[in-house]
Design a protein around this motif. Sequence first.
Motif, PDB file in Angstrom:
ATOM      1  N   ASN A  38       4.772  18.788   1.297  1.00 20.03           N
ATOM      2  CA  ASN A  38       3.480  18.516   1.243  1.00 20.03           C
ATOM      3  C   ASN A  38       2.695  18.051   2.758  1.00 20.03           C
ATOM      4  N   ALA A  39       1.683  19.205   3.175  1.00 18.44           N
ATOM      5  CA  ALA A  39       1.343  19.074   4.621  1.00 18.44           C
ATOM      6  C   ALA A  39       0.711  17.800   4.943  1.00 18.44           C
ATOM      7  N   ASN A  40      -0.227  17.326   3.844  1.00 20.78           N
ATOM      8  CA  ASN A  40      -1.088  16.207   4.035  1.00 20.78           C
ATOM      9  C   ASN A  40      -0.407  14.742   3.653  1.00 20.78           C
ATOM     10  N   SER A  41       0.809  14.798   3.685  1.00 25.04           N
ATOM     11  CA  SER A  41       1.429  13.346   3.369  1.00 25.04           C
ATOM     12  C   SER A  41       2.591  13.050   4.160  1.00 25.04           C
ATOM     13  N   LEU A  42       2.633  11.730   4.537  1.00 23.74           N
ATOM     14  CA  LEU A  42       3.995  11.461   5.651  1.00 23.74           C
ATOM     15  C   LEU A  42       4.548  10.203   4.865  1.00 23.74           C
ATOM     16  N   GLN A  43       5.870  10.259   4.957  1.00 21.56           N
ATOM     17  CA  GLN A  43       6.704   9.012   4.653  1.00 21.56           C
ATOM     18  C   GLN A  43       7.384   8.234   5.555  1.00 21.56           C
ATOM     19  N   ILE A  44       7.080   6.931   5.974  1.00 20.73           N
ATOM     20  CA  ILE A  44       7.714   6.426   7.103  1.00 20.73           C
ATOM     21  C   ILE A  44       8.373   5.240   6.440  1.00 20.73           C
ATOM     22  N   LYS A  45       9.608   5.201   6.908  1.00 17.41           N
ATOM     23  CA  LYS A  45      10.429   3.944   6.181  1.00 17.41           C
ATOM     24  C   LYS A  45      11.173   3.356   7.648  1.00 17.41           C
ATOM     25  N   GLY A  46      11.754   2.009   7.451  1.00 16.28           N
ATOM     26  CA  GLY A  46      12.773   1.569   8.188  1.00 16.28           C
ATOM     27  C   GLY A  46      12.291   0.183   8.904  1.00 16.28           C
ATOM     28  N   SER A  47      12.521  -0.067   9.966  1.00 11.01           N
ATOM     29  CA  SER A  47      12.640  -1.405  10.793  1.00 11.01           C
ATOM     30  C   SER A  47      11.248  -2.383  10.155  1.00 11.01           C
ATOM     31  N   ASP A  48      12.070  -3.334  10.078  1.00  9.77           N
ATOM     32  CA  ASP A  48      10.851  -4.381   9.558  1.00  9.77           C
ATOM     33  C   ASP A  48      10.279  -4.944  10.735  1.00  9.77           C
ATOM     34  N   THR A  49      10.687  -4.973  12.016  1.00 13.76           N
ATOM     35  CA  THR A  49       9.971  -5.482  13.157  1.00 13.76           C
ATOM     36  C   THR A  49       8.759  -4.293  13.359  1.00 13.76           C
ATOM     37  N   GLU A  50       9.008  -3.035  12.987  1.00 11.10           N
ATOM     38  CA  GLU A  50       7.951  -2.182  13.320  1.00 11.10           C
ATOM     39  C   GLU A  50       7.107  -1.987  11.936  1.00 11.10           C
ATOM     40  N   VAL A  51       7.246  -2.476  10.913  1.00 10.40           N
ATOM     41  CA  VAL A  51       6.486  -1.958   9.875  1.00 10.40           C
ATOM     42  C   VAL A  51       4.999  -2.421   9.887  1.00 10.40           C
ATOM     43  N   ASN A  52       4.790  -3.669   9.920  1.00  9.45           N
ATOM     44  CA  ASN A  52       3.210  -4.013  10.457  1.00  9.45           C
ATOM     45  C   ASN A  52       2.627  -3.052  11.281  1.00  9.45           C
ATOM     46  N   LEU A  53       3.257  -3.073  12.392  1.00  8.27           N
ATOM     47  CA  LEU A  53       2.619  -2.393  13.536  1.00  8.27           C
ATOM     48  C   LEU A  53       2.281  -0.714  12.959  1.00  8.27           C
ATOM     49  N   VAL A  54       3.200  -0.023  12.421  1.00  6.20           N
ATOM     50  CA  VAL A  54       3.126   1.308  12.110  1.00  6.20           C
ATOM     51  C   VAL A  54       2.247   1.233  10.960  1.00  6.20           C
ATOM     52  N   GLN A  55       1.877   0.253  10.036  1.00 10.44           N
ATOM     53  CA  GLN A  55       1.026   0.146   9.046  1.00 10.44           C
ATOM     54  C   GLN A  55      -0.319   0.234   9.538  1.00 10.44           C
ATOM     55  N   MET A  62      -5.543   7.173   9.295  1.00  9.84           N
ATOM     56  CA  MET A  62      -6.088   7.919   8.006  1.00  9.84           C
ATOM     57  C   MET A  62      -7.551   7.846   8.121  1.00  9.84           C
ATOM     58  N   ALA A  63      -7.922   6.728   8.805  1.00 12.92           N
ATOM     59  CA  ALA A  63      -9.507   6.587   8.906  1.00 12.92           C
ATOM     60  C   ALA A  63     -10.229   7.770   9.890  1.00 12.92           C
ATOM     61  N   ARG A  64      -9.346   8.259  10.762  1.00 13.13           N
ATOM     62  CA  ARG A  64      -9.749   9.399  11.526  1.00 13.13           C
ATOM     63  C   ARG A  64      -9.685  10.725  10.972  1.00 13.13           C
ATOM     64  N   HIS A  65      -8.539  10.979  10.189  1.00 11.28           N
ATOM     65  CA  HIS A  65      -8.023  12.022   9.296  1.00 11.28           C
ATOM     66  C   HIS A  65      -8.314  11.983   7.886  1.00 11.28           C
ATOM     67  N   LYS A  66      -9.241  12.469   7.535  1.00  8.78           N
ATOM     68  CA  LYS A  66      -9.609  12.373   6.008  1.00  8.78           C
ATOM     69  C   LYS A  66      -8.639  13.167   5.193  1.00  8.78           C
ATOM     70  N   GLY A  67      -7.973  12.707   4.340  1.00  6.59           N
ATOM     71  CA  GLY A  67      -7.262  13.523   3.492  1.00  6.59           C
ATOM     72  C   GLY A  67      -5.914  13.376   3.831  1.00  6.59           C
ATOM     73  N   ALA A  68      -5.539  12.751   4.918  1.00 11.04           N
ATOM     74  CA  ALA A  68      -4.142  12.370   5.251  1.00 11.04           C
ATOM     75  C   ALA A  68      -3.612  11.369   4.643  1.00 11.04           C
ATOM     76  N   LYS A  69      -2.348  11.257   4.100  1.00 10.61           N
ATOM     77  CA  LYS A  69      -1.565  10.331   3.405  1.00 10.61           C
ATOM     78  C   LYS A  69      -0.362   9.905   4.013  1.00 10.61           C
ATOM     79  N   ILE A  70      -0.323   8.322   4.597  1.00  6.43           N
ATOM     80  CA  ILE A  70       0.796   8.018   5.133  1.00  6.43           C
ATOM     81  C   ILE A  70       1.107   6.635   4.477  1.00  6.43           C
ATOM     82  N   ALA A  71       2.344   6.905   4.025  1.00  7.00           N
ATOM     83  CA  ALA A  71       3.079   5.502   3.320  1.00  7.00           C
ATOM     84  C   ALA A  71       4.255   4.996   4.070  1.00  7.00           C
ATOM     85  N   VAL A  72       3.805   3.775   4.418  1.00  7.97           N
ATOM     86  CA  VAL A  72       4.795   3.032   5.333  1.00  7.97           C
ATOM     87  C   VAL A  72       5.749   1.933   4.654  1.00  7.97           C
TER      88      VAL A  72
END
Lengths: 308, 290
Positions: A38-55, A62-72
């Motif tokens: 799916n070209a409109n969605s991303l899965q991001i997984k990993g570091s607990d140190t980074e998780v809040n920042l990447v979220q 996502m606020a700038r790119h309507k329709g993009a879905k990113i799960a962290v």
Amino acid sequence: MRIMSKMRISYIFFAVVLGILLFSELGCPSSKRGRGSNANSLQIKGSDTEVNLVQRLAEAFMARHKGAKIAVTGGGSGTGIAALFNGTTDLANSSRPMKPKELSRAKKKGITPVGVVFAMDALSVITHPSNPLKSLTLEQLGLIYRGKIRNFKEVGGPDLEINLYGRQSNSGTFVYFRDTVLKGDYSPKMKNMPGNSAIVAAVKNDRSGIGYVGIGYVVKGGKKIEGVHIVPLKRGEEVVDPLHRENIRSGKYPLARPLYQYCNGKPTGLLLKFLQFELSEDGQKIVEEEGFYPVTPQYREANKKLGL
Amino acid sequence: MFSKERFVQYLFFVCALMTVVILGGIFIMLLYKTLKFFELVGLGEFFLERIWKPSAYSKPTYGVLAMLVSTLMVTVGAMVIAIPVGIGAAAYLSEVASPHVREWLKPLVELLAGVPSVAIGFLGIVLVGPFLAKVFHLSSGINALNGSILLAIMALPTIISVSEDAFSSVPLSYREASCALGATKWQTIVWVTLPAALPGILVAVMLGIGRAVGETMTVLMATGNAKAMPHSFFDSVATMTAVIASEIGEVDYGSEHYYGLFAVGCLLFLISLLVNLLADYFNSKMRRYA
């Protein structure tokens, strides 16, 4: 009920065979479950140190790119890297570089990990506010975590037995700290906490506790949080505080480290856009708001080579 | 010639078979991977080495002893608390409480069984931990005792409801005979009803132990996860379940560490199998009695 007895033996045989098939490794987990259909969605997984920042970054993106879905999601750097290898994530957050063993594993699985540094962390050593240690050398810190120094009075603190808080082995921070500071094994008495916030919460409530966390967990909106003391580290004779930006920029702070994100092959499409956003001025501003530091020129150069 | 009747028969038979398939599958998988682990590491290290250190700086060691002791310690601690309280509560519900009281108390006890283990673990961190730290003057209350208290709470509903059944299955004539001989209510409960219900109570205790041994989330959150060999209830411990849960997510498939976690799981499986067999044994004894 005649039918039951007739069928019983063949059914039980069938059941056992099915059981073996289901659970043994005959049905080996396939590594070809590639993501990214799916070209409109991303899965991001990993570091607990980074998780809040990447979220936060993902939300802004996502606020700038309507329709993009990113799960962290979090889980630890090791978890993220494993997921990248298993094809269950597009991007693996990692607070440590990949180990040689992982790189050779990636090769075997036909994966070309590409690492991007998107922020800097100053790993911070914290104690209870009633125990404001003036400074520690890396060597002292290593001895403390190896269980060789057991009382704060040996390092200029109060007469208190030290309670060690650290991370679990799937954490990149666990590995980074072990390889950079301890150069040996953690004391088995160390409490293995499931995340940075768990360490902060524990040290807040423990007079004799000591812990290490990403700077983003003790600094919010440019201010140090209440309830913990951040111990400055010594470099030679100089006392270096992780709260000063210049110390990270110059690399003077001994536990300043890059935060990585790994993807499989050169990033394209939505993934590329997201990485570009993270490294843009807006993205780096969010990095600072979350308490971390912007990418230093040295790593910017490396990113440029990737076209970012 | 497939009649509807027969079709339904087959359908239910397959449903019933499913559990056997799953159980068999799990056991085979555990055994297979455990054997693989012993091929790589050896029984000696597993049972003689104290500390589980898969991510060591230089040489990893895979010893189950400290974990095993931690699990047993937390479980025994939980039972020391839960058995007297549970049997007392069951005796009250069955022998003393008026039907009216029993009617609202019993559902409440069963409601306790429905509280998710994460919530109980959280309770351990914010409530029991600080409380223990204060009472025993510790720097931190995240330790084995904390886990024991929480597991006792979690095992209570099982122990109470199964023991209560055991109490109420004692024939009324026993109590009548006892009272006719001039025994007080207390004497009747302690010397007549309780011994008569004992096999059933042992079943309750076994089920309670099973609950405590297998619980994961609560101990993961509230016992501190330190892998050292514990020396007292005030030490932080890492139980077998907690170690499996916290490490299985990151482990490299096919590595020693990966197979090692299955070996720990296999040992855990054997422990709960033993506990369940004991429960079954007491159960059959009780039936003979009644």
